[in-house]
Design an enzyme around this catalytic site. Structure first.
Site: not given
Length: 366
Positions: A205, A213, A247
């Site tokens: 991250h 994205r 997900y």
């Protein structure tokens, strides 16, 4: 304890015995799909490519709660790929940025993924330097000034922390290691590498926003490498959008687990397989559009009629009424009604079953 806190991170491990059959099945379907698409003529293949890339951009943004204008996305992609789709819609900067990132990842898949390239993607995603109303650090790793990077849900005061990423002072080392691995040859299948790259990137991250994205763009880049082709005939992002809850649950479970990522890889392969099924729908749509224009190849449509028919063939959302026709074609209500009556008389349009206060119309596809 998060996965990156385990000894040995990031030495992922998995069970080849569990994954060998689903991986073989996915690779077989991947090859068959590519073969079918490449057997199409250039116009149909270009249309399938345009539909797939449009869905990919739209759905990847939807996963993050951002709705982009479909016609703008389609126009931006068509212009960048040199595809003739008639009149192009004006495109906002944020749409251009998402399209630019996605096309760079898939059309230039064979170029190295570097820190500078990721920074360019991030800057393209956030051209104003803001995420919503919040100013963020753009084109650079997050610096920790806003506190720990956490994935949270729930109302203010009762937030649930799903995940907390590595501290900002680790990012240079973590991302250097990730990028070196991504560019290095590996002994395992490149589809497995795509799944690992997605997980690894989103676990680090590294940005203030846009990590999901960009992680999906990285995975798409790895999938393009697995095929040795920039042609995209399926959308992993579109399938993840359909399975968004699963997900996020699988990501959270994996990030709170140990170095055995077999469940994540199995889920990724299954999701990819279902994405190939979605590609069959794209192919059916493209073929239906081709058959429609073949049936009406000698019909004297005016520019307004041709533009609206194409909108309908490309997946018009909602119902087509005379008011919407007038708005889309930038004409008067009387002109819209004349256009519609003409198409109905020729059997191109038909009235929908009665419902609501406004009469709506659909294309006759048979």
């Amino acid at each position: 304890m998060y996965i990156y806190e385990h000894e040995g991170w990031p030495a992922f491990r998995w069970s080849d015995g569990v994954l060998s059959a689903p991986l073989a099945a996915v690779r077989h379907r991947q090859g068959r799909l590519i073969g079918r698409m490449e057997a199409l003529g250039f116009p149909l293949r270009s249309e399938a490519l345009l539909q797939t890339l449009t869905e990919d951009v739209l759905k990847s943004s939807e996963i993050e709660g951002e709705a982009l204008d479909k016609e703008q996305v389609r126009s931006s992609i068509a212009r960048r790929l040199g595809l003739d789709i008639g009149a192009l819609a004006p495109v906002d900067r944020d749409v251009e940025g998402v399209v630019e990132m996605m096309l760079d990842a898939t059309q230039r898949y064979d170029q190295p993924l570097t820190k500078e390239r990721l920074f360019d993607w991030h800057a393209a995603l956030f051209p104003t330097g803001r995420s919503g109303m919040t100013r963020i650090k753009v084109g650079a790793w997050r610096d920790g000034s806003a506190g720990p990077m956490q994935v949270v849900s729930g109302p203010i005061g009762r937030e649930r922390i799903h995940y907390e990423a590595p501290a900002a002072d680790r990012l240079d080392v973590e991302m250097a290691r990730f990028l070196a691995w991504f560019e290095a040859p590996t002994e395992f299948d490149p589809v497995i590498k795509a799944a690992l790259a997605h997980l690894w990137f989103v676990t680090i991250h590294p940005f203030d926003d846009g990590n999901g994205r960009i992680a999906r763009a990285v995975a798409d880049m790895a999938l393009a490498r697995s095929e040795g082709s920039p042609q995209r005939f399926y959308s992993m992002s579109a399938q993840i959008r359909i399975e968004r809850t699963a997900y996020y649950e699988m990501l959270e479970a994996t990030q709170k687990g140990d170095m055995d990522v077999t469940p994540w890889l199995a889920w990724f392969l299954a999701c990819l397989g279902r994405a190939f099924e979605g590609a069959e729908a794209t192919l059916a749509s493209v073929m239906a559009k081709a058959r429609f224009w073949e049936r009406h190849r000698d019909a004297p449509f005016n520019d307004r009629q041709r533009a609206i028919i194409n909108r309908l063939l490309n997946g018009f959302e909602g119902k087509l009424t005379s008011s919407k026709w007038a708005l889309l074609a930038k004409c008067s209500q009387d002109t819209a009604l004349r256009d519609i009556d003409d198409l109905m008389a020729r059997g191109v349009l038909a009235k929908d079953a009665a419902g609501g206060r406004s009469t709506s119309y659909s294309l006759v596809m048979v």
